[in-house]
Design a protein around this motif. Structure first.
Motif, PDB file in Angstrom:
ATOM      1  N   ASN A  90       0.812  -1.191   0.016  1.00 23.72           N
ATOM      2  CA  ASN A  90       0.166   0.109   0.182  1.00 23.72           C
ATOM      3  C   ASN A  90       1.032   1.272  -0.104  1.00 23.72           C
ATOM      4  OD1 ASN A  90      -2.674  -0.869  -0.350  1.00 23.72           O
ATOM      5  ND2 ASN A  90      -2.808  -1.480   1.885  1.00 23.72           N
ATOM      6  N   THR A  91       1.923   1.205   0.775  1.00 22.49           N
ATOM      7  CA  THR A  91       2.800   2.455   0.941  1.00 22.49           C
ATOM      8  C   THR A  91       3.690   2.603  -0.659  1.00 22.49           C
ATOM      9  OG1 THR A  91       3.258   2.248   3.117  1.00 22.49           O
ATOM     10  CG2 THR A  91       4.610   3.382   1.963  1.00 22.49           C
ATOM     11  N   ALA A  92       3.998   1.440  -1.034  1.00 22.82           N
ATOM     12  CA  ALA A  92       4.637   1.557  -2.371  1.00 22.82           C
ATOM     13  C   ALA A  92       3.474   1.951  -3.487  1.00 22.82           C
ATOM     14  CB  ALA A  92       5.217   0.144  -3.174  1.00 22.82           C
ATOM     15  N   ALA A  93       2.297   1.534  -3.536  1.00 23.98           N
ATOM     16  CA  ALA A  93       1.245   2.080  -4.176  1.00 23.98           C
ATOM     17  C   ALA A  93       1.185   3.413  -4.192  1.00 23.98           C
ATOM     18  CB  ALA A  93       0.315   1.200  -4.188  1.00 23.98           C
ATOM     19  N   ARG A  94       0.953   3.933  -3.163  1.00 23.55           N
ATOM     20  CA  ARG A  94       0.590   5.545  -2.752  1.00 23.55           C
ATOM     21  C   ARG A  94       1.734   6.244  -3.299  1.00 23.55           C
ATOM     22  NH1 ARG A  94       1.797   6.895   2.861  1.00 23.55           N
ATOM     23  NH2 ARG A  94       3.567   7.751   1.928  1.00 23.55           N
ATOM     24  N   THR A  95       3.069   5.894  -3.307  1.00 21.26           N
ATOM     25  CA  THR A  95       4.184   6.633  -3.645  1.00 21.26           C
ATOM     26  C   THR A  95       4.041   6.673  -5.034  1.00 21.26           C
ATOM     27  OG1 THR A  95       5.282   6.284  -1.685  1.00 21.26           O
ATOM     28  CG2 THR A  95       6.808   6.819  -3.518  1.00 21.26           C
ATOM     29  N   THR A  96       4.105   5.396  -5.587  1.00 25.44           N
ATOM     30  CA  THR A  96       3.983   5.382  -7.092  1.00 25.44           C
ATOM     31  C   THR A  96       2.901   6.149  -7.816  1.00 25.44           C
ATOM     32  OG1 THR A  96       4.852   3.001  -6.977  1.00 25.44           O
ATOM     33  CG2 THR A  96       3.691   3.684  -9.001  1.00 25.44           C
ATOM     34  N   ALA A 136      -2.504   5.524 -13.086  1.00 30.36           N
ATOM     35  CA  ALA A 136      -2.039   6.011 -11.904  1.00 30.36           C
ATOM     36  C   ALA A 136      -3.324   6.018 -10.871  1.00 30.36           C
ATOM     37  CB  ALA A 136      -1.469   7.378 -12.167  1.00 30.36           C
ATOM     38  N   ASN A 137      -4.330   6.299 -11.354  1.00 27.11           N
ATOM     39  CA  ASN A 137      -5.731   6.481 -10.532  1.00 27.11           C
ATOM     40  C   ASN A 137      -6.175   4.889 -10.269  1.00 27.11           C
ATOM     41  OD1 ASN A 137      -7.849   8.202  -9.555  1.00 27.11           O
ATOM     42  ND2 ASN A 137      -9.036   6.850 -10.921  1.00 27.11           N
ATOM     43  N   LYS A 138      -5.975   4.099 -11.051  1.00 27.79           N
ATOM     44  CA  LYS A 138      -6.188   2.663 -10.711  1.00 27.79           C
ATOM     45  C   LYS A 138      -5.582   2.299  -9.358  1.00 27.79           C
ATOM     46  CE  LYS A 138      -6.305  -0.211 -14.003  1.00 27.79           C
ATOM     47  NZ  LYS A 138      -6.441  -1.096 -15.061  1.00 27.79           N
ATOM     48  N   ILE A 139      -4.186   2.589  -9.448  1.00 25.17           N
ATOM     49  CA  ILE A 139      -3.343   2.203  -8.005  1.00 25.17           C
ATOM     50  C   ILE A 139      -3.614   2.936  -7.214  1.00 25.17           C
ATOM     51  CG2 ILE A 139      -0.908   2.435  -7.470  1.00 25.17           C
ATOM     52  CD1 ILE A 139      -0.028   1.888 -10.113  1.00 25.17           C
ATOM     53  N   TRP A 140      -4.092   4.300  -7.214  1.00 22.29           N
ATOM     54  CA  TRP A 140      -4.557   5.058  -6.026  1.00 22.29           C
ATOM     55  C   TRP A 140      -5.749   4.533  -5.541  1.00 22.29           C
ATOM     56  CZ3 TRP A 140      -2.324   8.743  -3.213  1.00 22.29           C
ATOM     57  CH2 TRP A 140      -3.170   9.280  -2.101  1.00 22.29           C
TER      58      TRP A 140
END
Length: 156
Positions: A90-96, A136-140
């Motif tokens: 989740n942290t990696a996804a947020r940063t990405t 990027a929105n999908k990851i967010w």
């Protein structure tokens, strides 16, 4: 670590291609390599212009693909690096997503400016920027739901 090497292999394929175009240009241009175009009206400069254009294209593709914007290779390298450093998915996804989304929006804005000025490539730039922003929105969204591990990039 192996994943990062695989991801970097894609953009690095542009290096030998750039070297190829550099060698061709040097061979046909008295050993001189340049990225600038000569007068398009001068037929004797066709080879120089062709090789300069192809060389520039390879260098731009290399740099573009290494941008830390998901879904480009550079964005996937960023996510893999964050996971390798011990960040949870989740942290990696947020940063990405936080790195990718503004860059995608900037590219979209460049495309809009290109369209407004009737410059070539504006529509393609808008489409690529929009696609990157969508990804990027999908990851967010997965980050906000606490389920980034459901995305293949962040799966354990």
């Amino acid at each position: 670590r192996e994943q990062v090497q695989i991801l970097l292999a894609g953009p690095l394929t542009h290096v030998p291609q750039a070297l190829f175009w550099m060698a061709l240009q040097a061979a046909g241009n008295g050993g001189v390599v340049t990225l600038t175009l000569s007068s398009l009206a001068d037929p004797s400069q066709v080879w120089r212009n062709l090789t300069a254009t192809c060389l520039l294209m390879q260098l731009l593709l290399l740099v573009f693909n290494l941008l830390p914007v998901y879904p480009l290779d550079g964005g996937q390298v960023l996510a893999s690096y964050l996971l390798m450093r011990g960040n949870d998915p989740n942290t990696a996804a947020r940063t990405t997503a936080m790195v990718s989304f503004p860059c995608a929006c900037l590219l979209l804005l460049v495309g809009v400016v290109q369209l407004a000025r009737n410059m070539p490539g504006g529509l393609l730039t808008c489409l690529v920027g929009g696609w990157m922003a969508f990804q990027a929105n999908k990851i967010w969204n997965l980050y906000q739901q606490g389920h980034a591990e459901f995305h293949p990039l962040f799966a354990p």
